[in-house]
Design an enzyme around this catalytic site. Structure first.
Site, PDB file in Angstrom:
ATOM      1  CG  HIS A 267      -2.226  -0.695   0.997  1.00 50.41           C
ATOM      2  ND1 HIS A 267      -3.230  -0.172   0.243  1.00 50.41           N
ATOM      3  CD2 HIS A 267      -2.676  -1.886   1.456  1.00 50.41           C
ATOM      4  CE1 HIS A 267      -4.250  -1.008   0.220  1.00 50.41           C
ATOM      5  NE2 HIS A 267      -3.944  -2.055   0.949  1.00 50.41           N
ATOM      6  CD  GLU A 333      -6.602  -0.430   8.125  1.00 49.44           C
ATOM      7  OE1 GLU A 333      -7.347   0.076   7.272  1.00 49.44           O
ATOM      8  OE2 GLU A 333      -5.352  -0.458   8.019  1.00 49.44           O
ATOM      9  CG  HIS A 334      -6.696  -4.918   7.832  1.00 52.07           C
ATOM     10  ND1 HIS A 334      -5.849  -3.892   7.442  1.00 52.07           N
ATOM     11  CD2 HIS A 334      -7.846  -4.738   7.157  1.00 52.07           C
ATOM     12  CE1 HIS A 334      -6.469  -3.132   6.552  1.00 52.07           C
ATOM     13  NE2 HIS A 334      -7.682  -3.610   6.357  1.00 52.07           N
TER      14      HIS A 334
END
Length: 435
Positions: A267, A333-334
């Site tokens: 990302h 977040e994950h």
């Protein structure tokens, strides 16, 4: 590339020992503040000038024409269209189930309080356009807003020199597929300012009406701008760099863990990729696999910076209980769970934006086609906030209806409390109804 940190036998503050990216948005305030002021005072012309300055192109208009949206969808790769349609269908199913029920309560005779959910009337959705193209973010923002019943949706995405000053055509195609026709070729902090303040034409007409809520991810300048306008409008969150933590024991497949860490690292350079395990042997295998798989990935430089940064590591802890403690302290977040008893471990997770259970539930599934939402809290914000969902676009509103009998039943209580708070006119307002 990915370093090993052994926390066994160390007396450390878990929350402060964990790797995390540095993103101090206060460092960008001095850059963002004048941009927002220029938008607030300069309107449409200021937005066009800022696009020329930051994106290197001046769009023919702020709003993307309807025919450009239609052409983008007509030219979309059929495989991408099919994938987007599958995502939209699954996302609608999942988000429709989130709609909260209303209720009506009668606290006494001739007394009624209704709790109802009311959609926000106008929402601005930001879709980034930097190192990658995110049509999936269009879906993730639009679908819950549509399920909530928001009547006015506007999308902003940066203009692109390569596409005639319009946003990326895949973004436009996704918007058209979702029947959102109000799309603006505006990016960065200036897009946030446009949504917050609206924008006037030079002649005084309204080019862009202001919104009540801004949602969507973005870079540090977008996050800074969202913080600055909060209060003028609502915001969903100040999104930081993406994060993945994998909680695993000796039974987990090292190659799949490595694949998932590398997938999130692509990302951007500040993306966090963390393994926490009670198995030093697994940690060694994952580090070796990361080295091998990263070398073959397209965005090698970006991945190397992410995995080699202070925000990424393989953490070895004493036990699976300690691994759960680390995961809750981190609030990823994950969070992926790959253990001998995934369900039991998942039950003990309190802090995570989204939890992915088992070897066949990678984060990339959630990014695209699980049906869940991928706009999730970062930087540990999962301790107190949720990912984007239908209630993000709703307001809880109470409707009170009392008749004479219902008011009479509590009139003396209202007068007593009003007197106790030295607000006698409150009691007088009730007494006036019973001359």
């Amino acid at each position: 590339m990915l370093t090993l940190t052994d926390l066994r036998g160390r007396d450390v503050d878990v929350a402060h020992a964990l790797p995390r990216a540095d993103q101090d948005i206060s460092a960008t305030v001095d850059t963002v503040t004048p941009i927002l002021e220029q938008v607030r005072t300069g309107g449409a012309e200021a937005l066009l000038e800022l696009s020329e300055r930051f994106d290197g192109v001046r769009p023919a208009s702020l709003r993307v024409p309807a025919e450009v949206l239609a052409q983008a969808l007509a030219g979309l790769d059929p495989a991408v269209r099919e994938a987007l349609e599958a995502l939209i269908m699954r996302a609608r199913d999942v988000h429709t189930a989130q709609f909260p029920p209303g209720s009506m309560v009668s606290p006494g005779p001739d007394a009624q309080v209704t709790n109802r959910w009311v959609p926000i009337q106008r929402v601005g959705l930001y879709v980034p356009g930097g190192q990658a193209v995110y049509p999936s973010s269009v879906v993730m923002n639009v679908v819950p807003a549509q399920v909530a019943g928001v009547p006015q949706l506007a999308i902003a995405s940066p203009p692109q020199k390569d596409f005639g000053g319009w946003p990326h055509p895949t973004i436009l195609a996704a918007a058209h597929l979702l029947e959102v026709d109000e799309v603006y070729a505006v990016g960065g902090a200036q897009a946030v300012g446009m949504f917050a303040y609206g924008a006037l034409e030079a002649g005084g007409g309204v080019a862009v009406p202001p919104v009540s809520l801004i949602t969507g991810p973005g870079n540090i300048y977008v996050a800074t701008a969202k913080r600055a306008v909060q209060g003028v409008v609502g915001i969903d969150a100040e999104a930081g760099p993406t994060e993945i933590m994998v909680l695993a024991d000796h039974t987990a497949p090292a190659d799949l863990i490595a694949a998932d860490l590398v997938s999130q690292a692509e990302h951007d350079e500040l993306a966090s990729a963390v393994l926490v395990t009670d198995s030093p042997e697994l940690a060694d295998r994952v580090i070796a696999q990361v080295q091998e798989q990263a070398a073959a990935t397209r965005h090698l430089d970006r991945v190397k910076q992410s995995l080699g940064g202070r925000q990424s590591a393989a953490l070895v802890v004493e036990s699976l209980d300690a691994a759960v403690e680390v995961a809750n302290a981190y609030g990823a977040e994950h969070l992926e769970i790959m253990t001998g008893d995934d369900d039991a471990v998942a039950e003990r997770i309190h802090n995570a934006g989204a939890v992915f259970i088992g070897p066949y539930t990678p984060v990339s599934l959630g990014d695209y086609c699980a049906g869940s939402n991928h706009v999730l809290p970062t930087g540990g914000a999962s301790r107190y906030s949720s990912g984007l969902n239908v209630t993000s676009f709703l307001r809880s509103q109470q409707v009170i209806r009392y008749g004479q009998q219902g008011l009479a039943q509590v009139a003396a209580h209202v007068e007593a409390l009003a007197a106790a708070e030295d607000l006698p006119a409150h009691g007088d307002a009730v007494r006036a109804r019973f001359p």
